[in-house]
Design an enzyme around this catalytic site. Structure first.
Site, PDB file in Angstrom:
ATOM      1  N   MET A  35      27.583  85.719 -20.336  1.00 25.35           N
ATOM      2  CA  MET A  35      28.712  86.100 -21.204  1.00 25.35           C
ATOM      3  C   MET A  35      28.703  87.616 -21.291  1.00 25.35           C
ATOM      4  O   MET A  35      28.388  88.197 -22.333  1.00 25.35           O
ATOM      5  CB  MET A  35      28.544  85.439 -22.584  1.00 25.35           C
ATOM      6  CG  MET A  35      28.823  83.945 -22.550  1.00 25.35           C
ATOM      7  SD  MET A  35      28.145  83.085 -23.981  1.00 25.35           S
ATOM      8  CE  MET A  35      26.498  82.755 -23.373  1.00 25.35           C
ATOM      9  N   HIS A  86      24.015  81.410 -18.085  1.00 29.36           N
ATOM     10  CA  HIS A  86      25.421  81.496 -18.492  1.00 29.36           C
ATOM     11  C   HIS A  86      25.667  82.946 -18.906  1.00 29.36           C
ATOM     12  O   HIS A  86      25.244  83.370 -19.975  1.00 29.36           O
ATOM     13  CB  HIS A  86      25.621  80.503 -19.657  1.00 29.36           C
ATOM     14  CG  HIS A  86      26.955  80.565 -20.319  1.00 29.36           C
ATOM     15  ND1 HIS A  86      27.219  79.946 -21.520  1.00 29.36           N
ATOM     16  CD2 HIS A  86      28.121  81.167 -19.956  1.00 29.36           C
ATOM     17  CE1 HIS A  86      28.470  80.151 -21.868  1.00 29.36           C
ATOM     18  NE2 HIS A  86      29.038  80.906 -20.949  1.00 29.36           N
ATOM     19  N   ASP A 146      21.547  81.516 -22.368  1.00 27.62           N
ATOM     20  CA  ASP A 146      22.765  82.215 -22.774  1.00 27.62           C
ATOM     21  C   ASP A 146      22.546  83.723 -22.799  1.00 27.62           C
ATOM     22  O   ASP A 146      21.790  84.241 -23.619  1.00 27.62           O
ATOM     23  CB  ASP A 146      23.192  81.725 -24.167  1.00 27.62           C
ATOM     24  CG  ASP A 146      23.792  80.332 -24.094  1.00 27.62           C
ATOM     25  OD1 ASP A 146      24.735  80.142 -23.308  1.00 27.62           O
ATOM     26  OD2 ASP A 146      23.305  79.446 -24.808  1.00 27.62           O
ATOM     27  N   ASP A 159      29.799  72.925 -22.928  1.00 33.39           N
ATOM     28  CA  ASP A 159      28.906  73.767 -23.729  1.00 33.39           C
ATOM     29  C   ASP A 159      29.545  74.097 -25.074  1.00 33.39           C
ATOM     30  O   ASP A 159      30.595  74.735 -25.126  1.00 33.39           O
ATOM     31  CB  ASP A 159      28.644  75.060 -22.928  1.00 33.39           C
ATOM     32  CG  ASP A 159      27.670  76.018 -23.596  1.00 33.39           C
ATOM     33  OD1 ASP A 159      27.109  75.678 -24.652  1.00 33.39           O
ATOM     34  OD2 ASP A 159      27.484  77.119 -23.036  1.00 33.39           O
ATOM     35  N   SER A 165      19.903  74.352 -24.572  1.00 32.60           N
ATOM     36  CA  SER A 165      20.194  75.781 -24.626  1.00 32.60           C
ATOM     37  C   SER A 165      19.175  76.461 -25.510  1.00 32.60           C
ATOM     38  O   SER A 165      19.072  76.152 -26.705  1.00 32.60           O
ATOM     39  CB  SER A 165      21.593  76.014 -25.188  1.00 32.60           C
ATOM     40  OG  SER A 165      21.698  77.362 -25.629  1.00 32.60           O
ATOM     41  N   MET A 188      24.123  87.311 -23.430  1.00 38.03           N
ATOM     42  CA  MET A 188      25.256  87.941 -24.131  1.00 38.03           C
ATOM     43  C   MET A 188      25.019  89.444 -24.231  1.00 38.03           C
ATOM     44  O   MET A 188      23.898  89.879 -24.502  1.00 38.03           O
ATOM     45  CB  MET A 188      25.371  87.365 -25.543  1.00 38.03           C
ATOM     46  CG  MET A 188      25.460  85.849 -25.584  1.00 38.03           C
ATOM     47  SD  MET A 188      25.785  85.281 -27.258  1.00 38.03           S
ATOM     48  CE  MET A 188      25.566  83.497 -27.040  1.00 38.03           C
ATOM     49  N   HIS A 205      19.295  75.850 -20.117  1.00 40.34           N
ATOM     50  CA  HIS A 205      20.497  76.685 -20.231  1.00 40.34           C
ATOM     51  C   HIS A 205      20.132  77.995 -20.959  1.00 40.34           C
ATOM     52  O   HIS A 205      19.604  77.970 -22.072  1.00 40.34           O
ATOM     53  CB  HIS A 205      21.559  75.908 -21.003  1.00 40.34           C
ATOM     54  CG  HIS A 205      22.887  76.585 -21.076  1.00 40.34           C
ATOM     55  ND1 HIS A 205      23.824  76.530 -20.061  1.00 40.34           N
ATOM     56  CD2 HIS A 205      23.456  77.321 -22.062  1.00 40.34           C
ATOM     57  CE1 HIS A 205      24.900  77.202 -20.418  1.00 40.34           C
ATOM     58  NE2 HIS A 205      24.709  77.704 -21.622  1.00 40.34           N
ATOM     59  N   GLY A 236      25.542  79.844 -31.542  1.00 38.91           N
ATOM     60  CA  GLY A 236      25.200  78.426 -31.532  1.00 38.91           C
ATOM     61  C   GLY A 236      25.736  77.756 -32.787  1.00 38.91           C
ATOM     62  O   GLY A 236      26.284  78.417 -33.688  1.00 38.91           O
ATOM     63  N   MET A 288      33.891  75.594 -21.965  1.00 47.77           N
ATOM     64  CA  MET A 288      33.406  75.954 -23.308  1.00 47.77           C
ATOM     65  C   MET A 288      34.156  75.103 -24.333  1.00 47.77           C
ATOM     66  O   MET A 288      35.391  75.093 -24.372  1.00 47.77           O
ATOM     67  CB  MET A 288      33.681  77.435 -23.613  1.00 47.77           C
ATOM     68  CG  MET A 288      32.820  78.428 -22.864  1.00 47.77           C
ATOM     69  SD  MET A 288      31.042  78.156 -22.954  1.00 47.77           S
ATOM     70  CE  MET A 288      30.723  78.237 -24.717  1.00 47.77           C
TER      71      MET A 288
END
Ligand code: DX5
Ligand code: ZN
Length: 224
Positions: free
Chosen positions: A67, A65, A34, A174, A7, A36, A32, A143, A136
């Site tokens: 979010m 991913h 992330d 994750d 990630s 957000m 990966h 992190g 999750m």
């Protein structure tokens, strides 16, 4: 098959291409990413522009991913930017079936994500249209948090349901995955292992990835 998905959340964003290269040289086969938005989770990270640049920096599949609230609004852009896998949170989707079909219509693999407090059972009507389920094992947003052990039961349950129903989705985990937790998630049935801090937190990402993957693969051999 076990895959390590480093990630980039814990990577040095000013040296992203280099860090991704190191992590893939160490055995990471999926990157990966992330995403957000500061609404669904209390943090802001990156968007499609960074995915577009990453696309040029690696041949590994980009696992985005999301979010974010209203993922439908951004799925086409992420797909066009080069996302190969796109996952959305069950908790963020009012029309989950529609959203998963939207991802598939853009030729990306469709994943659904469960927060720690969301039961596996909430997915019973969509398990046959997802390519992967992401469990999750921390509350999303940051992190380097501590692994939540209740996620092991959810991973086991997903593996059990898959066998019972003859489905083929993959199981991804994750949050808080490191040398101390990787063996138990693999034994529970996780196949795609996301790791941020354990790969990029300190030391050399390449050897960190190698050690983590080796520990994970060894755990599959102990699995009965
Ligand atoms: C958390 C993110 C994770 C994060 C995991 O919201 O979804 O992907 O990078 O980080 P570690 O591996 O550091 O727990
Ligand atoms: Zn993530």
């Amino acid at each position: 098959m076990i895959e390590l998905a480093p990630s980039i959340l814990s990577a040095d964003f000013a040296r992203l291409a280099e860090q991704v290269r190191d992590a893939t040289e160490g055995g990471g086969t999926v990157i990966h990413v992330d995403v957000m938005d500061g609404h669904f989770v209390p943090n802001i990270t990156i968007g499609p522009l960074v995915v577009k640049s990453l696309r040029k920096a690696t041949n590994a599949p980009l696992d985005c991913h999301l979010m974010i609230e209203n993922p439908d609004q951004f799925i086409p852009e992420f797909a066009e930017a080069g996302a190969d896998w796109i996952s959305v949170h069950q908790e963020a989707c009012r029309h989950l079936d529609r959203t998963l079909h939207l991802i598939r219509s853009h030729q990306a693999l469709a994943g659904v994500v469960l927060n720690p407090a969301t039961p596996v059972e909430t997915l019973s009507e969509v398990l046959d249209i997802v390519d992967y389920v992401l469990v999750m094992s921390v509350n999303p947003g940051f992190g380097a948090q501590k692994f939540i052990p209740g996620s092991l039961r959810k991973i086991r349950r997903l593996a059990e349901l898959r066998a019972q129903r003859g489905l083929s989705y993959r199981i991804e985990v994750d949050g808080g995955i490191g040398l101390d937790t990787v063996a138990e998630v693999v034994r529970a049935g996780a196949e795609i292992l996301v790791a941020g801090n354990a790969v990029f937190g300190k030391g050399d990402p390449k050897s960190n990835a190698q050690t983590l993957l080796k520990t994970a693969v060894e755990a599959t051999l102990q699995k009965v």
